[in-house]
Each structure stands twice: as structure tokens, then as C-alpha cells.
Motif scaffolding. Structure first.
Motif, PDB file in Angstrom:
ATOM      1  N   PHE A  45       7.124   5.970   8.936  1.00  0.00           N
ATOM      2  CA  PHE A  45       8.049   6.366   9.997  1.00  0.00           C
ATOM      3  C   PHE A  45       8.592   5.067  10.598  1.00  0.00           C
ATOM      4  CE2 PHE A  45       5.421   9.985   9.339  1.00  0.00           C
ATOM      5  CZ  PHE A  45       6.190  11.086   9.665  1.00  0.00           C
ATOM      6  N   ILE A  46       9.896   4.870  10.490  1.00  0.00           N
ATOM      7  CA  ILE A  46      10.499   3.592  10.862  1.00  0.00           C
ATOM      8  C   ILE A  46      11.033   3.646  12.286  1.00  0.00           C
ATOM      9  CG2 ILE A  46      12.162   1.821  10.170  1.00  0.00           C
ATOM     10  CD1 ILE A  46       9.907   2.556   8.062  1.00  0.00           C
ATOM     11  N   PHE A  47      10.741   2.606  13.041  1.00  0.00           N
ATOM     12  CA  PHE A  47      11.065   2.527  14.463  1.00  0.00           C
ATOM     13  C   PHE A  47      12.443   1.878  14.664  1.00  0.00           C
ATOM     14  CE2 PHE A  47      10.478   0.608  18.747  1.00  0.00           C
ATOM     15  CZ  PHE A  47      10.065   1.734  19.441  1.00  0.00           C
ATOM     16  N   GLY A  48      13.460   2.700  14.628  1.00  0.00           N
ATOM     17  CA  GLY A  48      14.813   2.165  14.841  1.00  0.00           C
ATOM     18  C   GLY A  48      15.250   2.435  16.275  1.00  0.00           C
ATOM     19  N   VAL A  49      14.469   1.954  17.211  1.00  0.00           N
ATOM     20  CA  VAL A  49      14.739   2.246  18.627  1.00  0.00           C
ATOM     21  C   VAL A  49      15.041   0.941  19.371  1.00  0.00           C
ATOM     22  CG1 VAL A  49      13.852   3.291  20.748  1.00  0.00           C
ATOM     23  CG2 VAL A  49      13.169   4.225  18.522  1.00  0.00           C
ATOM     24  N   LEU A  50      16.237   0.868  19.947  1.00  0.00           N
ATOM     25  CA  LEU A  50      16.579  -0.294  20.771  1.00  0.00           C
ATOM     26  C   LEU A  50      15.963  -0.105  22.152  1.00  0.00           C
ATOM     27  CD1 LEU A  50      20.414  -0.739  20.080  1.00  0.00           C
ATOM     28  CD2 LEU A  50      18.498  -1.910  18.971  1.00  0.00           C
ATOM     29  N   THR A  51      15.434  -1.169  22.703  1.00  0.00           N
ATOM     30  CA  THR A  51      14.929  -1.134  24.090  1.00  0.00           C
ATOM     31  C   THR A  51      15.557  -2.330  24.787  1.00  0.00           C
ATOM     32  OG1 THR A  51      12.975  -2.433  23.476  1.00  0.00           O
ATOM     33  CG2 THR A  51      12.734  -0.059  23.427  1.00  0.00           C
ATOM     34  N   THR A  52      16.664  -2.094  25.485  1.00  0.00           N
ATOM     35  CA  THR A  52      17.430  -3.219  26.034  1.00  0.00           C
ATOM     36  C   THR A  52      17.530  -3.141  27.556  1.00  0.00           C
ATOM     37  OG1 THR A  52      19.564  -2.096  25.851  1.00  0.00           O
ATOM     38  CG2 THR A  52      18.841  -3.326  23.936  1.00  0.00           C
ATOM     39  N   GLN A  53      17.920  -4.257  28.132  1.00  0.00           N
ATOM     40  CA  GLN A  53      18.067  -4.328  29.594  1.00  0.00           C
ATOM     41  C   GLN A  53      19.394  -3.744  30.060  1.00  0.00           C
ATOM     42  OE1 GLN A  53      17.374  -8.523  29.670  1.00  0.00           O
ATOM     43  NE2 GLN A  53      15.409  -8.289  30.712  1.00  0.00           N
ATOM     44  N   ASN A  54      20.393  -3.757  29.177  1.00  0.00           N
ATOM     45  CA  ASN A  54      21.709  -3.250  29.563  1.00  0.00           C
ATOM     46  C   ASN A  54      22.497  -2.803  28.333  1.00  0.00           C
ATOM     47  OD1 ASN A  54      22.782  -5.666  28.365  1.00  0.00           O
ATOM     48  ND2 ASN A  54      22.156  -6.742  30.223  1.00  0.00           N
ATOM     49  N   GLN A  55      23.650  -2.194  28.599  1.00  0.00           N
ATOM     50  CA  GLN A  55      24.439  -1.654  27.493  1.00  0.00           C
ATOM     51  C   GLN A  55      25.023  -2.739  26.574  1.00  0.00           C
ATOM     52  OE1 GLN A  55      28.048   0.579  28.158  1.00  0.00           O
ATOM     53  NE2 GLN A  55      27.308   2.211  26.826  1.00  0.00           N
ATOM     54  N   PRO A  56      25.557  -3.865  27.121  1.00  0.00           N
ATOM     55  CA  PRO A  56      26.066  -4.900  26.208  1.00  0.00           C
ATOM     56  C   PRO A  56      25.018  -5.364  25.185  1.00  0.00           C
ATOM     57  CG  PRO A  56      26.842  -5.334  28.431  1.00  0.00           C
ATOM     58  CD  PRO A  56      25.891  -4.172  28.535  1.00  0.00           C
ATOM     59  N   GLN A  57      23.774  -5.486  25.624  1.00  0.00           N
ATOM     60  CA  GLN A  57      22.720  -5.896  24.670  1.00  0.00           C
ATOM     61  C   GLN A  57      22.576  -4.858  23.554  1.00  0.00           C
ATOM     62  OE1 GLN A  57      19.110  -6.466  26.940  1.00  0.00           O
ATOM     63  NE2 GLN A  57      19.628  -8.583  27.457  1.00  0.00           N
ATOM     64  N   ALA A  58      22.718  -3.594  23.927  1.00  0.00           N
ATOM     65  CA  ALA A  58      22.603  -2.522  22.926  1.00  0.00           C
ATOM     66  C   ALA A  58      23.798  -2.575  21.964  1.00  0.00           C
ATOM     67  CB  ALA A  58      22.527  -1.170  23.622  1.00  0.00           C
ATOM     68  N   ILE A  59      25.006  -2.761  22.510  1.00  0.00           N
ATOM     69  CA  ILE A  59      26.205  -2.838  21.661  1.00  0.00           C
ATOM     70  C   ILE A  59      26.082  -3.993  20.670  1.00  0.00           C
ATOM     71  CG2 ILE A  59      28.713  -3.336  21.713  1.00  0.00           C
ATOM     72  CD1 ILE A  59      28.770  -1.789  24.422  1.00  0.00           C
ATOM     73  N   ASP A  60      25.561  -5.113  21.157  1.00  0.00           N
ATOM     74  CA  ASP A  60      25.365  -6.281  20.278  1.00  0.00           C
ATOM     75  C   ASP A  60      24.487  -5.967  19.068  1.00  0.00           C
ATOM     76  OD1 ASP A  60      26.839  -7.874  21.932  1.00  0.00           O
ATOM     77  OD2 ASP A  60      25.115  -8.845  22.899  1.00  0.00           O
ATOM     78  N   ARG A  61      23.620  -4.956  19.215  1.00  0.00           N
ATOM     79  CA  ARG A  61      22.658  -4.615  18.156  1.00  0.00           C
ATOM     80  C   ARG A  61      23.020  -3.340  17.396  1.00  0.00           C
ATOM     81  NH1 ARG A  61      20.870  -7.574  22.049  1.00  0.00           N
ATOM     82  NH2 ARG A  61      19.181  -9.068  21.743  1.00  0.00           N
ATOM     83  N   ALA A  62      24.183  -2.797  17.691  1.00  0.00           N
ATOM     84  CA  ALA A  62      24.623  -1.569  17.015  1.00  0.00           C
ATOM     85  C   ALA A  62      25.958  -1.827  16.323  1.00  0.00           C
ATOM     86  CB  ALA A  62      24.745  -0.433  18.032  1.00  0.00           C
ATOM     87  N   GLY A  63      26.020  -2.940  15.623  1.00  0.00           N
ATOM     88  CA  GLY A  63      27.241  -3.329  14.915  1.00  0.00           C
ATOM     89  C   GLY A  63      27.920  -4.530  15.530  1.00  0.00           C
ATOM     90  N   GLY A  64      27.318  -5.120  16.560  1.00  0.00           N
ATOM     91  CA  GLY A  64      27.885  -6.289  17.229  1.00  0.00           C
ATOM     92  C   GLY A  64      27.310  -7.594  16.706  1.00  0.00           C
ATOM     93  N   LYS A  65      27.220  -8.577  17.617  1.00  0.00           N
ATOM     94  CA  LYS A  65      26.872  -9.946  17.161  1.00  0.00           C
ATOM     95  C   LYS A  65      25.439 -10.084  16.642  1.00  0.00           C
ATOM     96  CE  LYS A  65      25.836 -11.871  21.704  1.00  0.00           C
ATOM     97  NZ  LYS A  65      26.352 -12.587  22.842  1.00  0.00           N
ATOM     98  N   HIS A  66      24.580  -9.134  16.949  1.00  0.00           N
ATOM     99  CA  HIS A  66      23.215  -9.191  16.397  1.00  0.00           C
ATOM    100  C   HIS A  66      23.007  -8.213  15.245  1.00  0.00           C
ATOM    101  CE1 HIS A  66      21.832 -12.106  19.243  1.00  0.00           C
ATOM    102  NE2 HIS A  66      22.111 -11.347  20.282  1.00  0.00           N
ATOM    103  N   GLY A  67      24.107  -7.824  14.603  1.00  0.00           N
ATOM    104  CA  GLY A  67      24.005  -6.927  13.452  1.00  0.00           C
ATOM    105  C   GLY A  67      23.887  -5.473  13.879  1.00  0.00           C
ATOM    106  N   ASN A  68      23.437  -4.659  12.932  1.00  0.00           N
ATOM    107  CA  ASN A  68      23.253  -3.238  13.234  1.00  0.00           C
ATOM    108  C   ASN A  68      21.810  -2.888  12.897  1.00  0.00           C
ATOM    109  OD1 ASN A  68      23.131  -0.410  13.187  1.00  0.00           O
ATOM    110  ND2 ASN A  68      25.304  -0.251  12.685  1.00  0.00           N
ATOM    111  N   LYS A  69      21.051  -2.552  13.921  1.00  0.00           N
ATOM    112  CA  LYS A  69      19.621  -2.269  13.725  1.00  0.00           C
ATOM    113  C   LYS A  69      19.411  -0.975  12.936  1.00  0.00           C
ATOM    114  CE  LYS A  69      18.803  -6.011  15.739  1.00  0.00           C
ATOM    115  NZ  LYS A  69      18.322  -7.194  15.007  1.00  0.00           N
ATOM    116  N   GLY A  70      20.478  -0.164  12.835  1.00  0.00           N
ATOM    117  CA  GLY A  70      20.404   1.022  11.978  1.00  0.00           C
ATOM    118  C   GLY A  70      20.335   0.612  10.509  1.00  0.00           C
TER     119      GLY A  70
END
Ligand code: DLZ
Length: 160
Positions: free
Chosen positions: A120-145
Motif C-alpha cells: 500500500f503506497i503512501f502518496g499523501v502530501l502533508t504540507t504547510q500551505n497550498q503553494p507547497q502542495a502545488i509544487d509537489r503536484a506537477g510543479g517545481k518538485h515534480g509530481n508525487k503521484g
């Protein structure tokens, strides 16, 4: 063994097994939907890129990240899967709710890994704010999906 890997978005495709015969479950939390939808899209694209076929990808949605645990278990019981990917995005608010949800989901997903014979793979972002989440959902830190999908294929490959 490489220990410097920080971001699976720049992975070596040669090291990923063929997913042609693998079956996957994807559970997507509707909370922060614009983020989780982008992550789910990335995950599906990556599974297909490595050979997975549409009919072997079973996707359901759940209301929030806390429900990812039950949703993941449900998929594992219902289909003969090789891996389940749980996708969620928990963003810190003003109360301690964030901590409890993060802790609950992490613990619940960890328990599923012990209980079942599939990963069971943990693809859950836990961020302090929305920009950090966007960065990790296709933004500058890739897509964690995408990264969750790669992890799912690799783990399913270990099990075959
Ligand atoms: C209640 C809640 C809050 C405050 N924040 C989030 C969040 O940032 N991300 C998320 O996925 N879910 C959140 N939830 C909803 C909980 O995960 C859950 O759906 C409810 O507590 C009902 O069990």
C-alpha cells in the motif's frame, strides 16, 4: 546501493519492472481536489507508461485523507490487486486537526502493509500551505503521484 535519491520524478526507467500484467488500485481523496486530481493523473499516466492497461487500474474516490485507509482496504478486498496507491493532500490549518489526520493516515496505511500481502503506497502530501502542495503536484518538485506509481510498480515487482 544508491542512497542519494531524493526525488523519484527523475528516476531511471530501466530499473522499473514491466507493469503489463499488474493490477493496481488507486484511492483518491477529494479534499484539496485540484492537488489530488493532478497527482492521480500523474500516477495513472506513469502506470500506463510502464505498460499497465486501463482495465487493470481500479480508481475510487473518498471524501478525505482519513478515509484513504478504508478505501484502500476496500479495493484490496474487492479486486486481486498487485498494489494500492493512496493519494491525498493534507494542508496545515490553524488547529491540531492536521496532526491527527496525518498521524491517523500514516498509521492506518502502515497497518495495511502489515496486514495484507500486497504493498500500500503512501502518496499523501502533508504540507504547510497550498503553494507547497502545488509544487509537489506537477510543479517545481515534480509530481508525487508519478513517484507513488513508480514505487507501486517496483514494490509489486518485488512480490512477483
Ligand atoms: C477535516 C479535514 C481537514 C481539516 N483538513 C483536511 C486536509 O487538509 N486534507 C484532507 O485530505 N482531509 C482533511 N480533512 C478531512 C479528513 O481527512 C476526514 O475526511 C474527516 O475528518 C472525516 O473523517
Amino acid at each position: 546501493m544508491a542512497t542519494s535519491l531524493k526525488n523519484l520524478s527523475s528516476y531511471d526507467p530501466e530499473k522499473v519492472p514491466d507493469a503489463g500484467k499488474m493490477k493496481f488500485g488507486i484511492v483518491v481523496s477529494e479534499w484539496n481536489e485540484e492537488i489530488t486530481a493532478a497527482m492521480a493523473e500523474g500516477a495513472i499516466e506513469t502506470l500506463k507508461k510502464h505498460g499497465a492497461v486501463e482495465e487493470n487500474i481500479h480508481l475510487i474516490t473518498v471524501p478525505g485523507s482519513f478515509e484513504l485507509i478504508f478505501g484502500s482496504r476496500l479495493l484490496a478486498e474487492k479486486h486481486a490487486l498487485d498494489a494500492v496507491i493512496a493519494i491525498g493532500c493534507i494542508i496545515q490549518g490553524e488547529t491540531r486537526h492536521f496532526d491527527f489526520i496525518c498521524q491517523g493516515v500514516t498509521q492506518g496505511m502502515a497497518e495495511l502493509n502489515l496486514e495484507y500481502d500486497i504493498p500500500f503506497i503512501f502518496g499523501v502530501l502533508t504540507t504547510q500551505n497550498q503553494p507547497q502542495a502545488i509544487d509537489r503536484a506537477g510543479g517545481k518538485h515534480g509530481n508525487k503521484g508519478n513517484e507513488a506509481a513508480i514505487t507501486a510498480i517496483k514494490m509489486a515487482g518485488l512480490n512477483s
